[in-house]
Design an enzyme around this catalytic site. Structure first.
Site, short mmCIF file in Angstrom:
data_model
loop_
_atom_site.label_atom_id
_atom_site.label_comp_id
_atom_site.label_asym_id
_atom_site.label_seq_id
_atom_site.Cartn_x
_atom_site.Cartn_y
_atom_site.Cartn_z
N PHE A 34 10.69 -25.75 -69.36
CA PHE A 34 9.69 -26.23 -70.32
C PHE A 34 9.93 -27.71 -70.56
O PHE A 34 10.98 -28.09 -71.05
CB PHE A 34 9.75 -25.48 -71.65
CG PHE A 34 8.67 -25.93 -72.61
CD1 PHE A 34 7.40 -25.37 -72.57
CD2 PHE A 34 8.91 -26.96 -73.51
CE1 PHE A 34 6.39 -25.82 -73.42
CE2 PHE A 34 7.91 -27.41 -74.37
CZ PHE A 34 6.65 -26.84 -74.32
N ASP B 15 16.56 -33.17 -69.13
CA ASP B 15 15.77 -33.00 -70.35
C ASP B 15 16.70 -32.39 -71.41
O ASP B 15 17.01 -31.21 -71.36
CB ASP B 15 14.57 -32.09 -70.05
CG ASP B 15 13.71 -31.83 -71.30
OD1 ASP B 15 14.18 -32.10 -72.42
OD2 ASP B 15 12.57 -31.35 -71.12
N LYS C 219 13.05 -34.00 -80.47
CA LYS C 219 13.41 -32.95 -81.43
C LYS C 219 14.43 -33.43 -82.49
O LYS C 219 14.04 -34.09 -83.44
CB LYS C 219 13.87 -31.70 -80.71
CG LYS C 219 12.69 -31.01 -79.99
CD LYS C 219 12.85 -29.52 -79.82
CE LYS C 219 11.52 -28.86 -79.46
NZ LYS C 219 11.32 -28.66 -78.03
C1 LIG Z 1 10.23 -29.04 -77.16
C2 LIG Z 1 10.59 -29.48 -75.80
C3 LIG Z 1 9.82 -30.44 -75.12
C4 LIG Z 1 8.55 -30.99 -75.70
O1 LIG Z 1 8.79 -31.73 -76.86
P1 LIG Z 1 7.57 -32.06 -77.85
O2 LIG Z 1 8.18 -32.98 -78.85
O3 LIG Z 1 7.10 -30.76 -78.40
O4 LIG Z 1 6.53 -32.71 -77.06
C5 LIG Z 1 10.26 -30.86 -73.88
N1 LIG Z 1 11.37 -30.36 -73.32
C6 LIG Z 1 12.13 -29.43 -73.94
C7 LIG Z 1 13.37 -28.93 -73.28
C8 LIG Z 1 11.76 -28.94 -75.19
O5 LIG Z 1 12.48 -28.00 -75.78
#
Ligand SMILES: *Cc1c(COP(=O)(O)O)cnc(C)c1O
Length: 425
Positions: A157, A242, A275
């Site tokens: 994700f 990420d 986040k």
């Molecule tokens: C939540 C999340 C995103 C997206 O972040 P947003 O601030 O909602 O756009 C991308 N990568 C990971 C691993 C996430 O948990």
């Protein structure tokens, strides 16, 4: 502590304020239905607790999905944001501010505890999806026409904008919006042989979450990241991590890939953050390590109006400062280990995964939705991240005693979930 109506409910009723039901009705009439009905209408928070519009209190064990690192209304975050907005809240990126520069320096420091490679630089954005969008632009600049392929993993994700969405595995999220930027291939999770077979000199980048949060909190197996580093280096591709959900101290280390059994000492080319970074104030970051990655985007090739503004930068600096001062990484590691051990002993929990305070409890059956509903009714916010899995990503300021109230409430919630699931089928 479980969800009793407190004085807040009485006060709000006296003011004639609407409760959960009335606000939810108005929500349906005004807000686009992308999230389904809200579970509650929340009106305030303090520490790890939030209160709804009917005056009920909840222990927030989801933390706004790994966002509220300092809990709610933390005095240091409140003061930093209030001071900054009263001093200088926003300027265009034709200018900079001390907060922005200090944050970029600080991010280089915490992403690379051994010292960032020479030439490392930061781009500040507004969210996780935007951070990954920026990282994908780095990958395209790096790859050019000769390297059209980008590798990601099944279960990945990375966000909801078109580029980040192209990197997101779940077909239901992606397919309604095709065509998406091309060249992305998904490889079986944690499968070194599949990565070796897919790697080539036509790969621009490999995108990895050290711990996949949305897939149910699963960490890359030991050795995978090190092999990915070796292969990307050998083939001249970027290794992009990420850490949007797993970063910012949640795993007991600043970054999940700093954990030896996950990262194996690997230095990636790019790390994306969001986040927990702003503790609730929207901000994201692309951290490019080393001159090669950091110089892929030049003037005019990327931009943002809000990204890195002094308000969001001051918030992020306050979050980092509190995590350092209060040693919240060590606390997350200790409390997380303790909480995982206690969850493992609960009847109906078949497996517990995670690092620090990013935790998944796997249940005996597909009853996570019912369990989350029962827990909410009992005054606890968790997330049914999979049909058989509950996810916890609580504030890093959670105490052992507060966590204990959840462990104590879990057996009854699981029992009522099992009953609800039986009735449903
Ligand atoms: C939540 C999340 C995103 C997206 O972040 P947003 O601030 O909602 O756009 C991308 N990568 C990971 C691993 C996430 O948990």
């Amino acid at each position: 502590m479980s969800g009793n109506v407190t004085g807040d409910g009485a006060r709000m009723a006296a003011r004639g304020a609407a409760g959960n039901a009335a606000w939810t009705e108005r929500y349906r009439g005004a807000v686009m239905n992308t999230f389904g009905d809200p579970q509650r209408v929340l009106v305030r928070g303090e520490g790890p607790y939030v209160w709804d519009a009917d005056g009920r209190r909840y222990l927030d064990l989801l933390g706004g999905i790994a966002v509220n690192a300092l809990g709610h209304a933390h005095p240091a975050l409140v003061a930093a944001v209030a001071d900054q907005v009263a001093t200088l809240g926003h300027v265009s990126n034709f200018f900079t501010t001390p907060a922005q520069v200090t944050l970029a320096e600080k991010l280089l420091e915490i992403v690379s505890p051994g010292g960032a490679p020479a030439g490392s630089r930061v781009f500040l954005a507004n969210s996780g999806t935007e951070a990954n969008e920026g990282a994908l632009k780095l990958a395209r600049r790096h790859g050019g026409p000769a390297r059209p392929r980008v590798l990601a993993l099944e279960g990945a994700f990375h966000g909801r904008t078109m580029g980040a969405l192209a990197l997101t595995h779940k077909a239901a999220y992606r397919e309604p919006f095709e065509p998406l930027p091309g060249g992305v291939e998904f490889l079986p999770f944690g499968d070194v042989a599949a990565l070796e077979a897919a790697m080539g000199d036509d790969v621009a980048a490999v995108f990895l979450e050290p711990i996949q949060g949305e897939a149910g909190v699963r960490a890359l197996p030991e050795g995978y990241l090190a092999r990915a580093r070796a292969l990307t280096t050998a083939h001249g591709a970027l290794l992009i991590l990420d850490e949007v959900q797993s970063g910012m101290g949640r795993t007991g280390t600043w970054m999940a890939h700093h954990l030896g059994h996950i990262g194996g000492g690997v230095v990636p080319d790019v790390v994306t953050l969001a986040k927990g970074l702003g503790g609730g104030v929207p901000i994201g970051a692309v951290v490019a390590l080393g001159t090669d990655a950091a110089t892929l985007l030049g003037p005019g090739q990327h931009g943002t109006t809000f990204g890195g503004n002094p308000l969001a930068s001051a918030a992020a600096l306050a979050v980092i400062d509190v995590i350092e001062r209060e040693d919240l990484r060590a606390h997350a590691a200790d409390l997380g280990a303790d909480l995982r051990a206690r969850l493992s002993a609960v009847d109906g929990v078949t497996a517990v995964r995670g690092e620090g305070l990013l935790i998944a409890a796997q249940l005996a059956g597909p009853v996570a939705k019912e369990a989350a509903a029962a827990l909410l009714a009992a005054g606890f916010i968790v997330n049914p991240v999979r049909e058989d899995t509950l996810r916890l990503a609580p504030p890093l300021i959670l105490t052992a005693e507060q966590a204990g109230t959840f462990v104590a409430a879990l057996p009854a919630a699981l029992a009522s979930a099992a009953t609800a699931a039986r009735d449903r089928s």
